[in-house]
Design a protein around this motif. Structure first.
Motif, PDB file in Angstrom:
ATOM      1  N   ARG A   6       0.854  -1.179   0.000  1.00 53.89           N
ATOM      2  CA  ARG A   6       0.000   0.000   0.000  1.00 53.89           C
ATOM      3  C   ARG A   6       0.894   1.235   0.000  1.00 53.89           C
ATOM      4  O   ARG A   6       2.107   1.150   0.192  1.00 53.89           O
ATOM      5  CB  ARG A   6      -0.936  -0.038   1.191  1.00 53.89           C
ATOM      6  N   LEU A   7       0.293   2.381  -0.242  1.00 55.84           N
ATOM      7  CA  LEU A   7       1.048   3.618  -0.424  1.00 55.84           C
ATOM      8  C   LEU A   7       2.059   3.909   0.693  1.00 55.84           C
ATOM      9  O   LEU A   7       3.211   4.232   0.386  1.00 55.84           O
ATOM     10  CB  LEU A   7       0.098   4.800  -0.617  1.00 55.84           C
ATOM     11  N   LYS A  18       4.130  11.089  -1.625  1.00 52.41           N
ATOM     12  CA  LYS A  18       2.932  10.713  -2.381  1.00 52.41           C
ATOM     13  C   LYS A  18       2.797  11.500  -3.690  1.00 52.41           C
ATOM     14  O   LYS A  18       2.594  10.883  -4.749  1.00 52.41           O
ATOM     15  CB  LYS A  18       1.699  10.909  -1.499  1.00 52.41           C
ATOM     16  N   LYS A  35      -5.483   0.027  -8.934  1.00 47.14           N
ATOM     17  CA  LYS A  35      -6.515   0.706  -8.146  1.00 47.14           C
ATOM     18  C   LYS A  35      -7.611  -0.280  -7.829  1.00 47.14           C
ATOM     19  O   LYS A  35      -8.113  -0.964  -8.714  1.00 47.14           O
ATOM     20  CB  LYS A  35      -7.118   1.874  -8.933  1.00 47.14           C
ATOM     21  N   ARG A  36      -7.957  -0.369  -6.566  1.00 49.90           N
ATOM     22  CA  ARG A  36      -9.074  -1.211  -6.128  1.00 49.90           C
ATOM     23  C   ARG A  36     -10.217  -0.287  -5.719  1.00 49.90           C
ATOM     24  O   ARG A  36     -10.296   0.147  -4.582  1.00 49.90           O
ATOM     25  CB  ARG A  36      -8.645  -2.074  -4.940  1.00 49.90           C
ATOM     26  N   ILE A  41      -8.534   1.466  -2.403  1.00 48.93           N
ATOM     27  CA  ILE A  41      -7.100   1.474  -2.133  1.00 48.93           C
ATOM     28  C   ILE A  41      -6.339   1.333  -3.440  1.00 48.93           C
ATOM     29  O   ILE A  41      -6.879   0.947  -4.458  1.00 48.93           O
ATOM     30  CB  ILE A  41      -6.662   0.363  -1.143  1.00 48.93           C
ATOM     31  N   HIS A  42      -5.077   1.660  -3.376  1.00 48.39           N
ATOM     32  CA  HIS A  42      -4.157   1.534  -4.502  1.00 48.39           C
ATOM     33  C   HIS A  42      -3.005   0.679  -3.987  1.00 48.39           C
ATOM     34  O   HIS A  42      -2.465   0.952  -2.919  1.00 48.39           O
ATOM     35  CB  HIS A  42      -3.662   2.924  -4.895  1.00 48.39           C
ATOM     36  N   THR A  43      -2.663  -0.360  -4.704  1.00 47.41           N
ATOM     37  CA  THR A  43      -1.558  -1.225  -4.278  1.00 47.41           C
ATOM     38  C   THR A  43      -0.533  -1.358  -5.392  1.00 47.41           C
ATOM     39  O   THR A  43      -0.835  -1.152  -6.568  1.00 47.41           O
ATOM     40  CB  THR A  43      -2.053  -2.635  -3.884  1.00 47.41           C
TER      41      THR A  43
END
Length: 64
Positions: A6-7, A18, A35-36, A41-43
């Motif tokens: 994760r970020l 970021k 992107k989810r 979330i962004h993984t």
């Protein structure tokens, strides 16, 4: 399957902020991740981030 980061973990691994990460994604200089939207979330793939750190990551060729 590779570990998903994760970020906050990506920021820690790379030392990038970021805004810098997203700027590099936009210019094709950093792995775009996934992107989810269903869970917001962004993984990123840990192996891609590691390859980027080693200077070995290259953007995928876009088929025309």
């Amino acid at each position: 399957m590779a570990k998903a980061l994760r970020l906050p973990a990506v920021m820690e691994e790379t030392g990038l902020a970021k805004p810098t990460i997203y700027k590099h994604i936009k210019t094709g200089k950093f792995p775009p991740g996934t992107k989810r939207t269903d869970i917001r979330i962004h993984t990123w793939d840990a192996d891609e981030v590691a390859a980027w750190k080693r200077g070995e990551w290259k953007p995928a060729e876009v088929a025309v």
